[in-house]
Write a protein that holds these residues in place. Structure first.
Motif, PDB file in Angstrom:
ATOM      1  N   THR A 209      71.928   4.888-107.937  1.00 27.18           N
ATOM      2  CA  THR A 209      71.208   4.179-109.002  1.00 27.18           C
ATOM      3  C   THR A 209      72.100   3.189-109.740  1.00 27.18           C
ATOM      4  O   THR A 209      71.607   2.353-110.494  1.00 27.18           O
ATOM      5  CB  THR A 209      70.631   5.181-110.030  1.00 27.18           C
ATOM      6  N   TYR A 210      73.408   3.282-109.525  1.00 24.82           N
ATOM      7  CA  TYR A 210      74.326   2.429-110.285  1.00 24.82           C
ATOM      8  C   TYR A 210      74.176   0.951-109.938  1.00 24.82           C
ATOM      9  O   TYR A 210      74.599   0.086-110.697  1.00 24.82           O
ATOM     10  CB  TYR A 210      75.776   2.866-110.042  1.00 24.82           C
ATOM     11  N   ASP A 211      73.570   0.634-108.787  1.00 21.66           N
ATOM     12  CA  ASP A 211      73.457  -0.764-108.378  1.00 21.66           C
ATOM     13  C   ASP A 211      72.118  -1.390-108.763  1.00 21.66           C
ATOM     14  O   ASP A 211      71.807  -2.513-108.344  1.00 21.66           O
ATOM     15  CB  ASP A 211      73.667  -0.886-106.859  1.00 21.66           C
ATOM     16  N   ILE A 212      71.331  -0.674-109.560  1.00 24.95           N
ATOM     17  CA  ILE A 212      70.038  -1.243-109.968  1.00 24.95           C
ATOM     18  C   ILE A 212      70.008  -1.548-111.464  1.00 24.95           C
ATOM     19  O   ILE A 212      68.947  -1.689-112.064  1.00 24.95           O
ATOM     20  CB  ILE A 212      68.874  -0.315-109.589  1.00 24.95           C
ATOM     21  N   GLY A 213      71.200  -1.612-112.057  1.00 24.14           N
ATOM     22  CA  GLY A 213      71.269  -1.984-113.471  1.00 24.14           C
ATOM     23  C   GLY A 213      71.406  -0.787-114.393  1.00 24.14           C
ATOM     24  O   GLY A 213      71.440   0.361-113.946  1.00 24.14           O
ATOM     25  N   PRO A 214      71.479  -1.057-115.694  1.00 27.30           N
ATOM     26  CA  PRO A 214      71.651   0.015-116.683  1.00 27.30           C
ATOM     27  C   PRO A 214      70.486   1.007-116.633  1.00 27.30           C
ATOM     28  O   PRO A 214      69.341   0.635-116.377  1.00 27.30           O
ATOM     29  CB  PRO A 214      71.676  -0.733-118.018  1.00 27.30           C
ATOM     30  N   GLY A 215      70.798   2.267-116.887  1.00 32.33           N
ATOM     31  CA  GLY A 215      69.768   3.302-116.942  1.00 32.33           C
ATOM     32  C   GLY A 215      68.981   3.209-118.237  1.00 32.33           C
ATOM     33  O   GLY A 215      69.337   2.460-119.158  1.00 32.33           O
TER      34      GLY A 215
END
Length: 251
Positions: free
Chosen positions: A129-135
């Motif tokens: 999930t780190y490559d889809i932007g801030p959580g």
């Protein structure tokens, strides 16, 4: 006081019988239990002058963060690094937390605590999930509550104080309630909250809790475990209703 007396329950190996030895330790103000134990290790001689093997225990951070120095001090499970000799009744008795297998003397094996965390999936699945932007941002009220729950450092004293955690029970222990609640309120972790809650509804799960509240009394971080017990029980009840009526409506 010129010296203090330690009565230590010792055990040579996991299969041997426990026995007690007494040690005389020179006193100085503001010393903690770890300091007293270090003296017995440097000078392994009992109070009656008999040479013995050095007492074995574990320590690491000495700041009540790692949890490895947990032991039963004067009948109460607690951290040896933050327990001051001046605040204890004398003589001081030390024994291992027998909720866990004893390795030697005051050293215990807490592996089953970490096995419990694996069973209830006590982690946030962020891989990929780190490559889809801030959580997603967490609500401030939830963040403050989660911060209190995150103080748990798996020291195990709540497990030792709980009457329902023993050889005759498969109850995973009171610390699991706050771990589930912590992961379930996280914006990413809540995606798996049903799976996490359901895992704790099975064997060794929440039904094993007798709500004695001993866990809250001994927790060194003051974690609101009873509040977590209520929250997880509520979540489990809702999950049961949804599962039942969901399966019923699909017929």
């Amino acid at each position: 006081m010129e010296e203090i007396t330690l009565i230590i329950e010792r055990q040579d190996d996991p299969d041997s019988a426990p026995y007690e030895e007494e040690f005389a330790v020179p006193y100085r103000p503001n010393m903690n239990v770890i300091t007293a134990l270090m003296h017995t290790q440097k000078n392994p001689v009992t109070k009656d002058g008999r040479k013995t093997t050095p007492v074995q225990w574990e320590m690491s951070c000495l700041e009540e963060v790692c949890g490895v120095c947990s032991m039963v001090i004067n009948g109460t499970p607690r951290q040896a690094c933050t327990t001051l000799v001046d605040q204890l009744e004398h003589p001081i008795t030390l024994r291992p937390m027998r909720t866990y297998p004893v390795v030697r003397d005051l050293v215990i094996d807490r592996e089953k605590m970490f096995d419990a965390l694996k069973k209830i999936k006590a982690w946030i699945p962020i891989d990929g999930t780190y490559d889809i932007g801030p959580g997603p941002r967490m609500d401030e009220n939830k963040r403050e509550m989660a911060y209190e729950l995150s103080k748990c450092f798996t020291c195990g004293v709540c497990q030792d104080a709980c009457p329902n955690v023993n050889d005759k029970s498969d109850f995973l222990g009171p610390f699991v309630f706050s771990q589930i609640r912590l992961k379930n309120v996280h914006p990413t972790g809540e995606m798996d909250k049903d799976e996490r809650t359901e895992a704790f509804m099975g064997k060794g799960g929440l039904q094993g809790c007798g709500n004695s509240q001993n866990c809250v009394k001994v927790c060194p971080k003051g974690i609101p475990i009873t509040t977590s017990i209520a929250a997880v029980n509520r979540a489990a009840a809702l999950h049961s209703f949804k599962s039942f009526f969901g399966s019923y409506s699909s017929r």
